[in-house]
Design a protein around this motif. Sequence first.
Motif, PDB file in Angstrom:
ATOM      1  N   ALA A 266      45.537  40.782  26.323  1.00  0.00           N
ATOM      2  CA  ALA A 266      45.817  39.605  27.143  1.00  0.00           C
ATOM      3  C   ALA A 266      45.000  39.637  28.434  1.00  0.00           C
ATOM      4  N   ARG A 269      41.519  38.624  27.645  1.00  0.00           N
ATOM      5  CA  ARG A 269      41.418  37.187  27.348  1.00  0.00           C
ATOM      6  C   ARG A 269      41.512  36.361  28.634  1.00  0.00           C
ATOM      7  N   LEU A 270      42.409  36.731  29.522  1.00  0.00           N
ATOM      8  CA  LEU A 270      42.597  35.969  30.760  1.00  0.00           C
ATOM      9  C   LEU A 270      41.369  36.005  31.659  1.00  0.00           C
ATOM     10  N   GLY A 275      39.450  32.036  28.441  1.00  0.00           N
ATOM     11  CA  GLY A 275      40.812  32.398  28.813  1.00  0.00           C
ATOM     12  C   GLY A 275      41.203  31.947  30.203  1.00  0.00           C
ATOM     13  N   ARG A 278      42.887  28.635  29.857  1.00  0.00           N
ATOM     14  CA  ARG A 278      44.035  28.496  28.961  1.00  0.00           C
ATOM     15  C   ARG A 278      45.352  28.711  29.705  1.00  0.00           C
ATOM     16  N   VAL A 283      48.041  32.281  26.040  1.00  0.00           N
ATOM     17  CA  VAL A 283      47.401  33.598  25.946  1.00  0.00           C
ATOM     18  C   VAL A 283      48.427  34.641  25.518  1.00  0.00           C
ATOM     19  N   CYS A 287      48.402  36.890  21.940  1.00  0.00           N
ATOM     20  CA  CYS A 287      48.344  38.359  21.948  1.00  0.00           C
ATOM     21  C   CYS A 287      49.631  39.008  21.448  1.00  0.00           C
ATOM     22  N   GLN A 311      44.230  35.928  36.472  1.00  0.00           N
ATOM     23  CA  GLN A 311      43.372  34.851  35.993  1.00  0.00           C
ATOM     24  C   GLN A 311      42.550  34.253  37.147  1.00  0.00           C
TER      25      GLN A 311
END
Length: 317
Positions: A266, A269-270, A275, A278, A283, A287, A311
Amino acid sequence: MLLFDTTPLPRADRAEAFRVAMQEASASCRVEPRDEPAAVQARVQLFPYGTAALLATDATRFRMVRTPRHLARDAAPVVCLAFQHRGRGEFAQLGHEQLVRDGDLVLVDMAAPYGFACATGGGSRALLVPRDQLGLPVDVVRRATPRLRASPLHDLVRAHLQRLADDAAELSADPGAAALGAATVELVRALVVSAAGDPRHGPAVREDTLVARVRAHVARHLTDPDLTPAAVARAHGVSLRQLYKAFAGAGASFEQEVIGQRLEAARNRLSSPAGRQRPIAAVAHACGFADASHFARRFRGAYGMSPREWQRTAAGR
């Protein structure tokens, strides 16, 4: 990642370009195509798995030799575990000679001279592992080289590497790729020690083998809603007690392993360009977290800031 492809090159340049590409992809060596230069075809790709990497080579017939002169130029403290994806190969190192067929693994110490020939053309797949990550003495690695087939772990590791190769584009790009690579290195270490028959390293590796298999399984199934201790134990043919005992012996817990890998996925991705756009809940769900609030608490506890703060920090870089 595509490193080399002969397709767009003039036919007269392909053999020399292939030689250069193979040296840059692995280590200093001499590459000798066995076909006419104009007939040479090759495609070389590299897929990163954390500190390890998978090298995929598809080519017409060739021979590769690494001599003492090459070693002096390039120490290459790397161990390679390879198999033939297609075709047949011939390997020789330190007095060991091996005919490499589809189901065989080959262990190569890149710090010693060796020769490899792809006699029929085809494809090879090689996992490149830094020696310091493998954590084994040189003599253990070299003793294991001619005895891989004797290990009960051979087919398990061969099947695992096949999966890494078959889905390399997807798996190496996944946020869990580094964790999957670390688990794969543990499996390779277990195979080497098992094949070498070295009692100095055997007990620790036997304890780690199940943990390594499970960590690799978790990395491949992070979004699976059935990623429970019972389901994973069944998938690996052990009892829940054995599963928990193995992780306790490694100073870890199964639940924390799953949470840790999901949080790391996660976080990656962030911080990615996609990400950062999102929603946090999306997210978290991607995950493997069913509840966004639970995810946010876990994330803050692990990284000292909320998912939203992370983020925003990533967006400001």
